[in-house]
Write a protein that holds these residues in place. Structure first.
Motif, PDB file in Angstrom:
ATOM      1  N   GLY A  84      33.593 -27.878  -7.600  1.00 55.16           N
ATOM      2  CA  GLY A  84      34.662 -27.000  -7.122  1.00 55.16           C
ATOM      3  C   GLY A  84      34.739 -26.978  -5.606  1.00 55.16           C
ATOM      4  N   TRP A  85      35.607 -26.123  -5.092  1.00 54.93           N
ATOM      5  CA  TRP A  85      35.827 -26.011  -3.645  1.00 54.93           C
ATOM      6  C   TRP A  85      34.612 -25.395  -2.964  1.00 54.93           C
ATOM      7  N   ARG A  86      34.275 -25.920  -1.769  1.00 52.88           N
ATOM      8  CA  ARG A  86      33.190 -25.392  -0.954  1.00 52.88           C
ATOM      9  C   ARG A  86      33.642 -25.357   0.507  1.00 52.88           C
ATOM     10  N   ILE A  87      33.079 -24.441   1.272  1.00 51.00           N
ATOM     11  CA  ILE A  87      33.355 -24.374   2.708  1.00 51.00           C
ATOM     12  C   ILE A  87      32.544 -25.469   3.393  1.00 51.00           C
ATOM     13  N   SER A  88      33.232 -26.333   4.143  1.00 54.59           N
ATOM     14  CA  SER A  88      32.543 -27.392   4.883  1.00 54.59           C
ATOM     15  C   SER A  88      32.331 -27.018   6.342  1.00 54.59           C
ATOM     16  N   ALA A  89      33.168 -26.094   6.862  1.00 52.61           N
ATOM     17  CA  ALA A  89      33.037 -25.656   8.255  1.00 52.61           C
ATOM     18  C   ALA A  89      33.724 -24.309   8.414  1.00 52.61           C
ATOM     19  N   ALA A  90      33.241 -23.538   9.368  1.00 53.90           N
ATOM     20  CA  ALA A  90      33.846 -22.251   9.700  1.00 53.90           C
ATOM     21  C   ALA A  90      33.694 -22.038  11.202  1.00 53.90           C
ATOM     22  N   ALA A  91      34.674 -21.371  11.791  1.00 50.37           N
ATOM     23  CA  ALA A  91      34.597 -21.025  13.209  1.00 50.37           C
ATOM     24  C   ALA A  91      35.355 -19.732  13.424  1.00 50.37           C
ATOM     25  N   TRP A  92      34.945 -18.976  14.457  1.00 48.56           N
ATOM     26  CA  TRP A  92      35.658 -17.742  14.752  1.00 48.56           C
ATOM     27  C   TRP A  92      35.604 -17.414  16.229  1.00 48.56           C
ATOM     28  N   ASP A  93      36.581 -16.604  16.619  1.00 52.10           N
ATOM     29  CA  ASP A  93      36.669 -16.066  17.971  1.00 52.10           C
ATOM     30  C   ASP A  93      37.158 -14.632  17.841  1.00 52.10           C
ATOM     31  N   ASP A  94      36.652 -13.745  18.686  1.00 54.19           N
ATOM     32  CA  ASP A  94      37.026 -12.336  18.655  1.00 54.19           C
ATOM     33  C   ASP A  94      37.892 -11.976  19.853  1.00 54.19           C
ATOM     34  N   GLU A  95      38.699 -10.939  19.665  1.00 53.69           N
ATOM     35  CA  GLU A  95      39.487 -10.412  20.770  1.00 53.69           C
ATOM     36  C   GLU A  95      38.553  -9.944  21.889  1.00 53.69           C
ATOM     37  N   ARG A  96      39.049 -10.022  23.100  1.00 51.63           N
ATOM     38  CA  ARG A  96      38.331  -9.554  24.279  1.00 51.63           C
ATOM     39  C   ARG A  96      39.336  -9.445  25.405  1.00 51.63           C
ATOM     40  N   PRO A 109      29.630 -21.723  22.909  1.00 49.83           N
ATOM     41  CA  PRO A 109      29.667 -21.721  21.445  1.00 49.83           C
ATOM     42  C   PRO A 109      28.260 -21.812  20.848  1.00 49.83           C
ATOM     43  N   ALA A 110      28.054 -21.006  19.808  1.00 49.54           N
ATOM     44  CA  ALA A 110      26.802 -21.049  19.052  1.00 49.54           C
ATOM     45  C   ALA A 110      27.084 -21.793  17.753  1.00 49.54           C
ATOM     46  N   VAL A 111      26.324 -22.838  17.495  1.00 48.69           N
ATOM     47  CA  VAL A 111      26.525 -23.680  16.320  1.00 48.69           C
ATOM     48  C   VAL A 111      25.364 -23.444  15.359  1.00 48.69           C
ATOM     49  N   TYR A 112      25.707 -23.137  14.107  1.00 48.36           N
ATOM     50  CA  TYR A 112      24.713 -22.807  13.092  1.00 48.36           C
ATOM     51  C   TYR A 112      24.819 -23.754  11.907  1.00 48.36           C
ATOM     52  N   ASP A 113      23.689 -23.962  11.234  1.00 46.12           N
ATOM     53  CA  ASP A 113      23.739 -24.497   9.881  1.00 46.12           C
ATOM     54  C   ASP A 113      23.810 -23.281   8.952  1.00 46.12           C
ATOM     55  N   PHE A 162      29.151 -22.326   0.554  1.00 47.95           N
ATOM     56  CA  PHE A 162      29.092 -23.358   1.587  1.00 47.95           C
ATOM     57  C   PHE A 162      28.524 -24.661   1.038  1.00 47.95           C
ATOM     58  N   LEU A 163      28.966 -25.774   1.589  1.00 46.99           N
ATOM     59  CA  LEU A 163      28.228 -27.017   1.412  1.00 46.99           C
ATOM     60  C   LEU A 163      26.895 -26.829   2.122  1.00 46.99           C
ATOM     61  N   PRO A 164      25.810 -27.381   1.619  1.00 46.90           N
ATOM     62  CA  PRO A 164      24.529 -27.225   2.322  1.00 46.90           C
ATOM     63  C   PRO A 164      24.573 -27.748   3.765  1.00 46.90           C
ATOM     64  N   GLU A 165      25.415 -28.738   4.032  1.00 45.76           N
ATOM     65  CA  GLU A 165      25.506 -29.349   5.360  1.00 45.76           C
ATOM     66  C   GLU A 165      26.603 -28.736   6.228  1.00 45.76           C
ATOM     67  N   ALA A 166      27.186 -27.636   5.819  1.00 45.99           N
ATOM     68  CA  ALA A 166      28.299 -27.025   6.555  1.00 45.99           C
ATOM     69  C   ALA A 166      27.885 -26.639   7.977  1.00 45.99           C
ATOM     70  N   VAL A 167      28.898 -26.587   8.845  1.00 43.01           N
ATOM     71  CA  VAL A 167      28.701 -26.202  10.240  1.00 43.01           C
ATOM     72  C   VAL A 167      29.491 -24.916  10.486  1.00 43.01           C
ATOM     73  N   ILE A 168      28.853 -23.941  11.134  1.00 43.02           N
ATOM     74  CA  ILE A 168      29.487 -22.663  11.453  1.00 43.02           C
ATOM     75  C   ILE A 168      29.391 -22.472  12.965  1.00 43.02           C
ATOM     76  N   VAL A 169      30.523 -22.098  13.598  1.00 38.34           N
ATOM     77  CA  VAL A 169      30.553 -21.985  15.054  1.00 38.34           C
ATOM     78  C   VAL A 169      31.145 -20.643  15.463  1.00 38.34           C
ATOM     79  N   ARG A 170      30.420 -19.936  16.336  1.00 39.06           N
ATOM     80  CA  ARG A 170      30.914 -18.700  16.954  1.00 39.06           C
ATOM     81  C   ARG A 170      31.231 -19.023  18.399  1.00 39.06           C
TER      82      ARG A 170
END
Length: 153
Positions: free
Chosen positions: A133-145, A60-64, A46-54
């Motif tokens: 090199g390549w780094r993750i700048s953001a990630a998000a996910w959703d689950d089936e329900r 939505p829960a937003v994480y560093d 990850f980039l240190p400043e990346a944003v992750i969202v569930r």
């Protein structure tokens, strides 16, 4: 070698580098021995400043990066979650210059507090090319329900 050939070779190398990061991402979510080192490898992806969202149907829960990894490290090594893993079912990557995105379906299974469970969902990972090199700048996910499901490709 023409400019087009160089671009095609660069794209193949870029795709391989991104695929390796995606593999690191999913490998991190495995309980048992070496979970701390797998999460450390994820931290480096990850980039240190990346944003992750569930999302998952709730607010939505937003994480560093640290806010995302720390509770997962406790869960994966704490003993209440065992035999847990996540893996990619299918996915595709789009690249343009120094940005990329990977959209995929995934599955997970484990035993939480003695109760087996399974699940599936979709994740999106955004990447940027950095000098190292390549780094993750953001990630998000959703689950089936209820009311939200998919058939993997």
């Amino acid at each position: 070698m023409t400019g087009i050939d160089t671009q095609q070779n660069s794209t193949a190398a870029d795709r391989a580098a991104i695929a390796a990061i995606v593999e690191t991402f999913f490998a991190a979510f495995t309980s048992g021995p070496d979970s701390a080192s797998r999460l450390d490898a994820l931290r480096q992806a990850f980039l240190p400043e990346a944003v992750i969202v569930r999302t998952c149907g709730a607010e939505p829960a937003v994480y560093d990066v640290e806010g995302f990894i720390a509770p997962r490290q406790a869960l994966l090594s704490g003993g209440s979650l065992v035999d847990f893993s996540e893996w990619q079912l299918s996915g595709h990557t789009e690249l343009f210059g120094d940005i990329a995105q990977h959209f995929c379906s995934y599955a997970k299974q484990g035993v939480q507090d003695g109760t087996p469970f399974t699940g599936r969902g979709k994740k999106t990972l955004q990447f940027v090319r950095m000098p190292a090199g390549w780094r993750i700048s953001a990630a998000a996910w959703d689950d089936e329900r209820d009311g939200l499901s998919f058939e993997p490709a």
